[in-house]
Enzyme design. Structure first.
Site, PDB file in Angstrom:
ATOM      1  N   ASP A  77       0.761  -1.248   0.062  1.00  0.00           N
ATOM      2  CA  ASP A  77      -0.091   0.062  -0.012  1.00  0.00           C
ATOM      3  C   ASP A  77       0.906   1.235   0.010  1.00  0.00           C
ATOM      4  O   ASP A  77       2.060   1.281   0.402  1.00  0.00           O
ATOM      5  CB  ASP A  77      -0.925  -0.123   1.370  1.00  0.00           C
ATOM      6  CG  ASP A  77      -2.067   0.936   1.081  1.00  0.00           C
ATOM      7  OD1 ASP A  77      -2.481   1.299  -0.093  1.00  0.00           O
ATOM      8  OD2 ASP A  77      -2.763   1.167   2.038  1.00  0.00           O
ATOM      9  N   HIS A 106       2.304   3.359  -9.116  1.00  0.00           N
ATOM     10  CA  HIS A 106       2.303   1.975  -9.420  1.00  0.00           C
ATOM     11  C   HIS A 106       3.372   1.455 -10.107  1.00  0.00           C
ATOM     12  O   HIS A 106       3.991   0.597  -9.881  1.00  0.00           O
ATOM     13  CB  HIS A 106       1.061   1.619 -10.034  1.00  0.00           C
ATOM     14  CG  HIS A 106      -0.370   1.964  -9.426  1.00  0.00           C
ATOM     15  ND1 HIS A 106      -0.430   1.755  -8.099  1.00  0.00           N
ATOM     16  CD2 HIS A 106      -1.330   2.788  -9.571  1.00  0.00           C
ATOM     17  CE1 HIS A 106      -1.723   2.218  -7.514  1.00  0.00           C
ATOM     18  NE2 HIS A 106      -2.121   2.837  -8.472  1.00  0.00           N
ATOM     19  N   LEU A 136      10.389 -21.097  -4.483  1.00  0.00           N
ATOM     20  CA  LEU A 136       9.557 -19.988  -4.013  1.00  0.00           C
ATOM     21  C   LEU A 136       8.192 -19.876  -4.788  1.00  0.00           C
ATOM     22  O   LEU A 136       8.282 -19.742  -5.944  1.00  0.00           O
ATOM     23  CB  LEU A 136      10.102 -18.558  -3.853  1.00  0.00           C
ATOM     24  CG  LEU A 136       9.046 -17.444  -3.623  1.00  0.00           C
ATOM     25  CD1 LEU A 136       8.794 -17.357  -1.966  1.00  0.00           C
ATOM     26  CD2 LEU A 136       9.928 -16.097  -3.917  1.00  0.00           C
TER      27      LEU A 136
HETATM   28  C1  IPE Z   1      -5.316  -2.655  -0.073  1.00  0.00           C
HETATM   29  O1  IPE Z   1      -5.175  -1.616  -0.240  1.00  0.00           O
HETATM   30  C2  IPE Z   1      -5.583  -3.238  -1.372  1.00  0.00           C
HETATM   31  C3  IPE Z   1      -4.321  -3.647  -2.206  1.00  0.00           C
HETATM   32  C4  IPE Z   1      -2.969  -3.375  -1.632  1.00  0.00           C
HETATM   33  C5  IPE Z   1      -4.277  -4.297  -3.318  1.00  0.00           C
HETATM   34  P1  IPE Z   1      -6.212  -0.177  -0.318  1.00  0.00           P
HETATM   35  O2  IPE Z   1      -5.387   0.938  -0.637  1.00  0.00           O
HETATM   36  O3  IPE Z   1      -7.333  -0.632  -1.520  1.00  0.00           O
HETATM   37  O4  IPE Z   1      -6.896  -0.342   1.069  1.00  0.00           O
HETATM   38  P2  IPE Z   1      -7.777   0.574   1.823  1.00  0.00           P
HETATM   39  O5  IPE Z   1      -8.914   1.222   0.769  1.00  0.00           O
HETATM   40  O6  IPE Z   1      -7.197   2.113   1.976  1.00  0.00           O
HETATM   41  O7  IPE Z   1      -8.374   0.013   2.874  1.00  0.00           O
HETATM   42  C1  IPE Z   2      -1.461   0.200  -3.305  1.00  0.00           C
HETATM   43  O1  IPE Z   2      -1.401   1.517  -3.324  1.00  0.00           O
HETATM   44  C2  IPE Z   2      -1.908  -0.371  -4.659  1.00  0.00           C
HETATM   45  C3  IPE Z   2      -3.150  -0.765  -5.119  1.00  0.00           C
HETATM   46  C4  IPE Z   2      -4.337  -0.751  -3.965  1.00  0.00           C
HETATM   47  C5  IPE Z   2      -3.530  -1.362  -6.292  1.00  0.00           C
HETATM   48  P1  IPE Z   2      -2.586   2.484  -3.505  1.00  0.00           P
HETATM   49  O2  IPE Z   2      -3.013   2.876  -4.763  1.00  0.00           O
HETATM   50  O3  IPE Z   2      -3.547   2.136  -2.672  1.00  0.00           O
HETATM   51  O4  IPE Z   2      -1.925   3.883  -2.685  1.00  0.00           O
HETATM   52  P2  IPE Z   2      -2.265   4.889  -1.742  1.00  0.00           P
HETATM   53  O5  IPE Z   2      -2.985   3.942  -0.646  1.00  0.00           O
HETATM   54  O6  IPE Z   2      -3.676   5.679  -2.472  1.00  0.00           O
HETATM   55  O7  IPE Z   2      -1.274   5.682  -1.249  1.00  0.00           O
HETATM   56 MG    MG Z   3      -4.220   2.436  -0.663  1.00  0.00          MG
END
Ligand code: IPE
Ligand code: IPE
Ligand code: MG
Length: 245
Positions: free
Chosen positions: A19, A36, A130
């Site tokens: 995240d 990303h 792995l």
């Molecule tokens: C969780 O991250 C999902 C992934 C890492 C794929 P999100 O960014 O979607 O989670 P929330 O919405 O902050 O809980």
């Molecule tokens: C995690 O990073 C990736 C996915 C959920 C696909 P985020 O895109 O949720 O990044 P933040 O949480 O908005 O910083």
């Molecule tokens: Mg996120």
């Protein structure tokens, strides 16, 4: 860091909620997709780090069932990135003896994603160092409901009796039936939540939350998480005195 890791007390399976990509990009004044794209290096680093240590299973939360609700351009960008990355990385996976698999409902992914995934899974099927599991269009509640549906159908057909349903039978109907439960769950970016990841499987996992944003996460951060894990006492409901050898 790596030197102080106890090789006799490694988690067999590490799961990661990757995240913070969006916030990482925002800090740099860039669009979310830039975050990303820069997440791929962290995936490479952690995969390699686990393989080097002899950790058998790594599961990465890459796209949740809830992530479809993001702006279409971001979802499309993520799917495109997934296709490119799988294509580009398969060679490295084979070189590092990594087997790729997925959990989640892959049927809803774009056809090109499904095709590339199938090919990468086929090409890496014999690798045994792995197992890298990507959670794609995955959520814990979805997975549990799917398992319940399958078991209910078997009971309705008279193939099992409801009394036969126990932990092991239930777990064998989850997507993760071929992998052990993770001993360690890492979440980056400082959020203190599970966001519908492996709900069943993390019943007794050690949780490790770090403020590091996923695109910045490197082997040293993985090592720190493992060291923190090794300092914990996992009691499984017992008391400390019972845990001493
Ligand atoms: C969780 O991250 C999902 C992934 C890492 C794929 P999100 O960014 O979607 O989670 P929330 O919405 O902050 O809980
Ligand atoms: C995690 O990073 C990736 C996915 C959920 C696909 P985020 O895109 O949720 O990044 P933040 O949480 O908005 O910083
Ligand atoms: Mg996120």
């Amino acid at each position: 860091m790596k030197e102080i890791i106890d090789p006799n007390n490694l988690p067999q399976h590490i799961a990661v909620i990757m995240d913070g990509n969006g916030r990482w990009a925002k800090k740099k004044g860039a669009a979310r997709i830039f975050g990303h794209r820069n997440a791929i290096q962290a995936v490479r680093d952690v995969t390699e780090g686990c393989a080097e240590l002899g950790i058998g299973y790594l599961t990465l939360y890459a796209f949740s069932t809830e992530n479809w609700a993001r702006p279409k351009a971001e979802v499309d960008g993520l799917m495109e990135l997934l296709v490119q990355t799988i294509r580009k990385e398969t060679k490295t996976l084979i070189k590092n003896k990594v087997k790729l698999q997925t959990i989640g409902d892959a049927d809803r992914l774009p056809e090109s994603c499904q095709e590339n995934l199938r090919k990468a899974m086929e090409d890496t099927a014999d690798q045994e160092r792995l197992t890298l599991t990507l959670a794609l269009n995955y959520s814990g509640r979805w997975e549990i409901v799917e398992a319940a549906k399958k078991l209910a159908a078997l009971a309705a057909e008279g193939k099992i009796s409801p009394d036969q349903i126990d932990h092991d039978l239930f777990a064998s109907y989850l997507n993760t039936n071929n992998i052990p439960d993770p001993e360690l769950l890492i979440r980056t970016s400082g959020e203190m939540r599970i966001s519908n990841f492996l709900l069943w499987q993390i019943a007794y996992s050690e949780l490790y939350m770090t403020d590091v944003l996923w695109p910045d996460f490197r082997k040293k951060d993985l090592h720190e998480a493992i060291i923190a894990y090794q300092r914990r006492e996992r009691r499984f409901g017992k008391i400390s005195e019972q845990m001493k050898p």
